[in-house]
Design a protein around this motif. Sequence first.
Motif, PDB file in Angstrom:
ATOM      1  N   TRP A  47      32.046  26.246  36.449  1.00  0.00           N
ATOM      2  CA  TRP A  47      31.376  26.993  35.400  1.00  0.00           C
ATOM      3  C   TRP A  47      32.063  28.340  35.269  1.00  0.00           C
ATOM      4  O   TRP A  47      32.589  28.872  36.247  1.00  0.00           O
ATOM      5  CB  TRP A  47      29.899  27.226  35.735  1.00  0.00           C
ATOM      6  N   ARG A  48      32.087  28.874  34.083  1.00  0.00           N
ATOM      7  CA  ARG A  48      32.581  30.243  33.853  1.00  0.00           C
ATOM      8  C   ARG A  48      31.373  31.163  33.909  1.00  0.00           C
ATOM      9  O   ARG A  48      30.383  30.950  33.208  1.00  0.00           O
ATOM     10  CB  ARG A  48      33.265  30.336  32.495  1.00  0.00           C
ATOM     11  N   ASP A  80      24.903  24.324  30.614  1.00  0.00           N
ATOM     12  CA  ASP A  80      25.051  25.743  30.884  1.00  0.00           C
ATOM     13  C   ASP A  80      23.816  26.199  31.655  1.00  0.00           C
ATOM     14  O   ASP A  80      22.759  25.570  31.588  1.00  0.00           O
ATOM     15  CB  ASP A  80      25.151  26.545  29.588  1.00  0.00           C
ATOM     16  N   LYS A 108      19.189  29.448  26.632  1.00  0.00           N
ATOM     17  CA  LYS A 108      19.404  30.880  26.677  1.00  0.00           C
ATOM     18  C   LYS A 108      18.222  31.661  26.119  1.00  0.00           C
ATOM     19  O   LYS A 108      17.700  31.342  25.077  1.00  0.00           O
ATOM     20  CB  LYS A 108      20.659  31.223  25.867  1.00  0.00           C
ATOM     21  N   CYS A 162      29.471  34.475  33.090  1.00  0.00           N
ATOM     22  CA  CYS A 162      29.469  35.532  32.083  1.00  0.00           C
ATOM     23  C   CYS A 162      28.263  36.429  32.347  1.00  0.00           C
ATOM     24  O   CYS A 162      27.312  36.014  33.002  1.00  0.00           O
ATOM     25  CB  CYS A 162      29.348  34.945  30.676  1.00  0.00           C
ATOM     26  N   HIS A 184      29.558  19.686  27.257  1.00  0.00           N
ATOM     27  CA  HIS A 184      28.128  19.373  27.188  1.00  0.00           C
ATOM     28  C   HIS A 184      27.933  17.887  26.919  1.00  0.00           C
ATOM     29  O   HIS A 184      28.616  17.322  26.064  1.00  0.00           O
ATOM     30  CB  HIS A 184      27.458  20.169  26.062  1.00  0.00           C
ATOM     31  N   PHE A 211      21.393  29.687  32.324  1.00  0.00           N
ATOM     32  CA  PHE A 211      21.079  31.038  31.857  1.00  0.00           C
ATOM     33  C   PHE A 211      20.069  31.648  32.803  1.00  0.00           C
ATOM     34  O   PHE A 211      18.965  31.127  32.958  1.00  0.00           O
ATOM     35  CB  PHE A 211      20.538  30.999  30.426  1.00  0.00           C
ATOM     36  N   HIS A 267      25.027  34.393  33.123  1.00  0.00           N
ATOM     37  CA  HIS A 267      25.069  33.107  32.427  1.00  0.00           C
ATOM     38  C   HIS A 267      26.231  32.302  32.991  1.00  0.00           C
ATOM     39  O   HIS A 267      27.270  32.863  33.328  1.00  0.00           O
ATOM     40  CB  HIS A 267      25.287  33.290  30.922  1.00  0.00           C
ATOM     41  N   PHE A 268      26.056  31.010  33.072  1.00  0.00           N
ATOM     42  CA  PHE A 268      27.074  30.116  33.618  1.00  0.00           C
ATOM     43  C   PHE A 268      27.371  29.050  32.572  1.00  0.00           C
ATOM     44  O   PHE A 268      26.503  28.253  32.228  1.00  0.00           O
ATOM     45  CB  PHE A 268      26.585  29.498  34.932  1.00  0.00           C
ATOM     46  N   LYS A 269      28.595  29.040  32.061  1.00  0.00           N
ATOM     47  CA  LYS A 269      28.998  28.130  30.993  1.00  0.00           C
ATOM     48  C   LYS A 269      29.797  26.979  31.607  1.00  0.00           C
ATOM     49  O   LYS A 269      30.813  27.199  32.267  1.00  0.00           O
ATOM     50  CB  LYS A 269      29.855  28.865  29.957  1.00  0.00           C
ATOM     51  N   THR A 270      29.348  25.749  31.368  1.00  0.00           N
ATOM     52  CA  THR A 270      30.011  24.593  31.959  1.00  0.00           C
ATOM     53  C   THR A 270      31.438  24.445  31.430  1.00  0.00           C
ATOM     54  O   THR A 270      31.698  24.678  30.246  1.00  0.00           O
ATOM     55  CB  THR A 270      29.228  23.293  31.707  1.00  0.00           C
TER      56      THR A 270
END
Length: 158
Positions: free
Chosen positions: A146-147, A74, A13, A149, A111, A76, A104-107
């Motif tokens: 992925w979420r 993730d 990030k 954001c 991790h 970014f 941003h894409f959060k797995t």
Amino acid sequence: MSKNTSHGGAASKEGHSPPSRHSQSEQGNEDNPQTNCKDHNAKWDFWSLSPESLHQVTILFSDWGILKTYRHMDGFGSHTFSLINTQDDTLSESLRERVWCKFHFKTLQGHQTLTEEESAKIKGEDPDHATHDLFEVIAKKDYPKWRMCIQVMTEIPS
């Protein structure tokens, strides 16, 4: 109207940074004009003198530095986009402010990282292991998720 956009990015990030820092970043990656070789001092100067870069390089050299697969990382976005709310007719023209955002894409897979030894072995056997892994799980219909954001900043602080 919908547009297909491409979101280039990184696995670590970075926050919003002023455009003036982009030329410094490029200078940190340029060859030394005297030797025509990479200048590691210039790179470390840039990394250590910029809060955004120091944050990113700290992540790079942490346990998060070698990611196991694309599914377990993730993402970014590198680019900053401007968004303007033009659909809300209840807002007056002056309230339809522009905001700047990064995606941003959060797995959702969690991790997972590799040790240096694991990475050397896997990369030596299959340099494209992360791409193969992604292809194989999608073929099995085990779709990674992925979420999405967004990091938002209004025009006034920027």
